[in-house]
Design a protein around this motif. Structure first.
Motif, PDB file in Angstrom:
ATOM      1  N   LEU A   1       0.759  -1.242  -0.059  1.00 40.24           N
ATOM      2  CA  LEU A   1       0.040   0.160  -0.086  1.00 40.24           C
ATOM      3  C   LEU A   1       0.989   1.032   0.188  1.00 40.24           C
TER       4      LEU A   1
ATOM      5  N   LEU B   1      -3.811   5.248  -0.035  1.00 39.12           N
ATOM      6  CA  LEU B   1      -4.614   5.404   1.212  1.00 39.12           C
ATOM      7  C   LEU B   1      -5.425   6.746   1.312  1.00 39.12           C
TER       8      LEU B   1
ATOM      9  N   LEU C   1      -8.621  -3.896   9.446  1.00 43.86           N
ATOM     10  CA  LEU C   1      -7.615  -4.716   8.638  1.00 43.86           C
ATOM     11  C   LEU C   1      -8.317  -6.283   8.493  1.00 43.86           C
TER      12      LEU C   1
ATOM     13  N   LEU D   1      -8.714  -3.015   3.847  1.00 44.78           N
ATOM     14  CA  LEU D   1      -8.879  -2.155   5.041  1.00 44.78           C
ATOM     15  C   LEU D   1     -10.240  -1.570   4.612  1.00 44.78           C
TER      16      LEU D   1
ATOM     17  N   GLN E   1       0.143  -3.979   9.552  1.00 40.70           N
ATOM     18  CA  GLN E   1      -0.407  -3.313  10.733  1.00 40.70           C
ATOM     19  C   GLN E   1       0.460  -2.123  11.012  1.00 40.70           C
TER      20      GLN E   1
ATOM     21  N   THR F   1       0.447   0.455   8.067  1.00 38.63           N
ATOM     22  CA  THR F   1      -0.941   0.922   7.970  1.00 38.63           C
ATOM     23  C   THR F   1      -1.056   1.875   9.219  1.00 38.63           C
TER      24      THR F   1
END
Length: 131
Positions: free
Chosen positions: A15, A20, A43, A53, A93, A96
């Motif tokens: 990502l 995002l 997630l 997500l 995680q 993110t």
């Protein structure tokens, strides 16, 4: 060297902040119900190192009990953000969370997200990281 192989690897590198940001800007333009007091970024680990997500809005918040995230009154489940990444779930995680924190500081709707009582990120079957 096969140039198509390079592009394929690049597109599967995970990502990006830009992805995002684009997704979150679209999400935050949606009508958020007035009874949303907290947001949670859920997630999911899919198959073959694919990740999802979603953002949910909850009608309650309790920093000592993560079940607040189950009180959904808003969700992007029908418009999630998905990507491929060869990382383990812990690394996904961590990355993110960092990107969401960056968005909170410089993203178009960062202030709107921070104005609620609570904000968290986590895998749906795991612990939440409060932001």
């Amino acid at each position: 060297m096969n140039l198509f192989g390079i592009f394929k690897k690049k597109s599967e590198s995970g990502l990006t902040y830009s992805e995002l940001e684009t997704w979150l800007n679209e999400v935050m333009r949606m009508t958020i119900p007035d009874d949303v007091v907290a947001f949670c970024f859920n997630l999911y680990e899919d198959v073959n190192k694919s990740w999802t997500l979603e953002l949910i809005g909850a009608s309650s918040f309790d920093p000592t009990d993560s079940d607040w995230a189950c009180d959904e009154v808003f969700t992007t489940r029908d418009k999630p953000l998905t990507w491929n990444d060869n990382k383990e779930w812990q690394d996904v995680q961590t990355v993110t969370v960092k990107m969401i924190k960056d968005y909170l500081e410089k993203g178009k709707y960062g202030k709107a997200l921070k104005e609620r009582q609570g904000l968290a990120v986590g895998f749906v079957d795991g612990d939440l990281t409060l932001l």
